[in-house]
Design a protein around this motif. Structure first.
Motif, PDB file in Angstrom:
ATOM      1  N   ASN A  34      46.726  59.500  23.410  1.00 38.15           N
ATOM      2  CA  ASN A  34      46.812  58.258  24.184  1.00 38.15           C
ATOM      3  C   ASN A  34      45.717  57.277  23.794  1.00 38.15           C
ATOM      4  O   ASN A  34      45.928  56.056  23.804  1.00 38.15           O
ATOM      5  N   ASN A  37      46.721  55.570  20.581  1.00 39.69           N
ATOM      6  CA  ASN A  37      47.767  54.588  20.885  1.00 39.69           C
ATOM      7  C   ASN A  37      47.194  53.364  21.587  1.00 39.69           C
ATOM      8  O   ASN A  37      47.600  52.220  21.317  1.00 39.69           O
ATOM      9  N   HIS A  38      46.254  53.613  22.505  1.00 40.79           N
ATOM     10  CA  HIS A  38      45.610  52.516  23.237  1.00 40.79           C
ATOM     11  C   HIS A  38      44.849  51.589  22.285  1.00 40.79           C
ATOM     12  O   HIS A  38      44.976  50.359  22.371  1.00 40.79           O
ATOM     13  N   ASP A  40      45.293  51.269  19.056  1.00 36.13           N
ATOM     14  CA  ASP A  40      46.241  50.585  18.176  1.00 36.13           C
ATOM     15  C   ASP A  40      46.915  49.393  18.855  1.00 36.13           C
ATOM     16  O   ASP A  40      47.242  48.398  18.212  1.00 36.13           O
ATOM     17  N   GLU A  41      47.111  49.528  20.172  1.00 40.96           N
ATOM     18  CA  GLU A  41      47.726  48.436  20.914  1.00 40.96           C
ATOM     19  C   GLU A  41      46.713  47.324  21.198  1.00 40.96           C
ATOM     20  O   GLU A  41      47.013  46.135  21.050  1.00 40.96           O
ATOM     21  N   GLN A  42      45.507  47.716  21.612  1.00 41.60           N
ATOM     22  CA  GLN A  42      44.510  46.728  21.994  1.00 41.60           C
ATOM     23  C   GLN A  42      43.980  45.952  20.783  1.00 41.60           C
ATOM     24  O   GLN A  42      43.650  44.771  20.892  1.00 41.60           O
ATOM     25  N   TYR A  43      43.887  46.645  19.638  1.00 41.58           N
ATOM     26  CA  TYR A  43      43.357  45.999  18.440  1.00 41.58           C
ATOM     27  C   TYR A  43      44.387  46.040  17.316  1.00 41.58           C
ATOM     28  O   TYR A  43      44.099  46.436  16.192  1.00 41.58           O
ATOM     29  N   ASN A  44      45.604  45.613  17.649  1.00 45.89           N
ATOM     30  CA  ASN A  44      46.630  45.509  16.618  1.00 45.89           C
ATOM     31  C   ASN A  44      46.391  44.244  15.787  1.00 45.89           C
ATOM     32  O   ASN A  44      45.485  43.455  16.063  1.00 45.89           O
ATOM     33  N   ARG A  47      46.309  40.892  17.740  1.00 50.13           N
ATOM     34  CA  ARG A  47      45.097  40.712  18.545  1.00 50.13           C
ATOM     35  C   ARG A  47      43.895  40.416  17.653  1.00 50.13           C
ATOM     36  O   ARG A  47      43.075  39.531  17.960  1.00 50.13           O
ATOM     37  N   ASP A  70      49.734  46.007  10.294  1.00 55.60           N
ATOM     38  CA  ASP A  70      49.525  47.225  11.081  1.00 55.60           C
ATOM     39  C   ASP A  70      49.929  48.416  10.223  1.00 55.60           C
ATOM     40  O   ASP A  70      50.884  48.340   9.434  1.00 55.60           O
ATOM     41  N   ASP A  72      50.725  52.752   9.680  1.00 60.23           N
ATOM     42  CA  ASP A  72      51.243  53.986  10.252  1.00 60.23           C
ATOM     43  C   ASP A  72      50.506  55.157   9.595  1.00 60.23           C
ATOM     44  O   ASP A  72      50.479  55.246   8.366  1.00 60.23           O
ATOM     45  N   GLN A  74      47.958  54.781  12.107  1.00 60.78           N
ATOM     46  CA  GLN A  74      47.092  53.967  12.948  1.00 60.78           C
ATOM     47  C   GLN A  74      46.252  53.025  12.097  1.00 60.78           C
ATOM     48  O   GLN A  74      46.123  53.206  10.896  1.00 60.78           O
TER      49      GLN A  74
END
Length: 253
Positions: A34, A37-38, A40-44, A47, A70, A72, A74
């Motif tokens: 998690n 994933n967090h 990767d989402e917050q600092y994609n 962003r 981005d 894969d 991460q």
């Protein structure tokens, strides 16, 4: 400050490089997944593009081009070509002259099951030619990435000529990167310099003074640990931060 009267364009290259780390503890395998994933989402890439675009605004640069990706499984990268002067090309034109300036960022989130530690690292480089200075973005970037450890390198390369034809290898006063870091940030970090003045090379390392356990746990709360577990987690976090700061593994004896 007295400004140099130059002969032509300012050819000095000013490069500011960051290596920024954020450390946390994630107790279970699911927590660690998690966390990745967090991050990767917050600092994609989108962003990060926003952060670098604001950086351009802070240093007074114009954006010529943005490339972002981005990855894969991460991580993400963004590179922005910038110019000192405002450029408004027509839709079908090609920008033929660049100021040879850019901003880029690469992220490296990772975790390890052996000790539950997760590390987010971001490498950032702000390289400019001309009058704009990457040092103006220091405080903004440190705050945006919630840094536990920061290593900063600043170097001025090349030379520029004044109106008399004399070469100048630096065009501003500096004896430490710390001169450009705000007092509120300085109060939060232990800091150490390694500078090579005759080469216009400056290096500063920063390590967060106070470790707040609640802010270094992911998907768990301090009250979910007993006293011994808390002490163990705090010890792991301290060791991880010190090892990264000093660039060497501590003895586990």
């Amino acid at each position: 400050m007295h400004k140099l009267k130059l002969h032509g364009f300012n050819n000095l290259t000013k490069s500011l490089s960051f290596c920024i780390y954020n450390i946390c503890y994630a107790k279970t395998k699911d927590n660690r997944e998690n966390y990745i994933n967090h991050i990767d989402e917050q600092y994609n890439a989108d962003r990060l593009s926003e952060i670098l675009t604001e950086t351009c605004s802070i240093i007074g640069a114009s954006i010529l081009n943005i490339a972002k990706q981005d990855y894969d499984p991460q991580g993400a990268s963004v590179t922005i070509l910038i110019s000192e002067e405002e450029i408004n090309p027509s839709p079908n034109s090609v920008v033929a002259h660049l100021d040879k300036s850019h901003i880029c960022v690469h992220t490296y989130p990772e975790s390890h099951p052996a000790d539950g530690l997760c590390t987010f690292r971001a490498d950032i480089e702000v390289s400019t030619c001309g009058l704009i200075s990457p040092l103006n973005a220091l405080n903004y970037l440190i705050k945006q990435l919630k840094s536990d450890i920061v290593t900063i390198d600043y170097r001025v390369r090349g030379f520029t000529r004044d109106a008399e034809g004399i070469k100048h290898y630096i065009d501003h006063q500096i004896n430490s990167i710390q001169n450009f870091i705000s007092e509120d940030i300085k109060q939060c970090y232990n800091m150490m310099d390694v500078n090579v003045y005759q080469e216009n090379i400056f290096h500063t390392k920063m390590m967060l003074k106070d470790l707040d356990l609640e802010h270094h746990l992911f998907d768990t709360k301090p009250e979910q640990f007993n006293h011994e577990e808390k002490e163990d987690v705090i010890c792991k976090l301290h060791d991880e931060i010190k090892e990264i700061y000093y660039g060497r593994n501590l003895s586990k004896i």
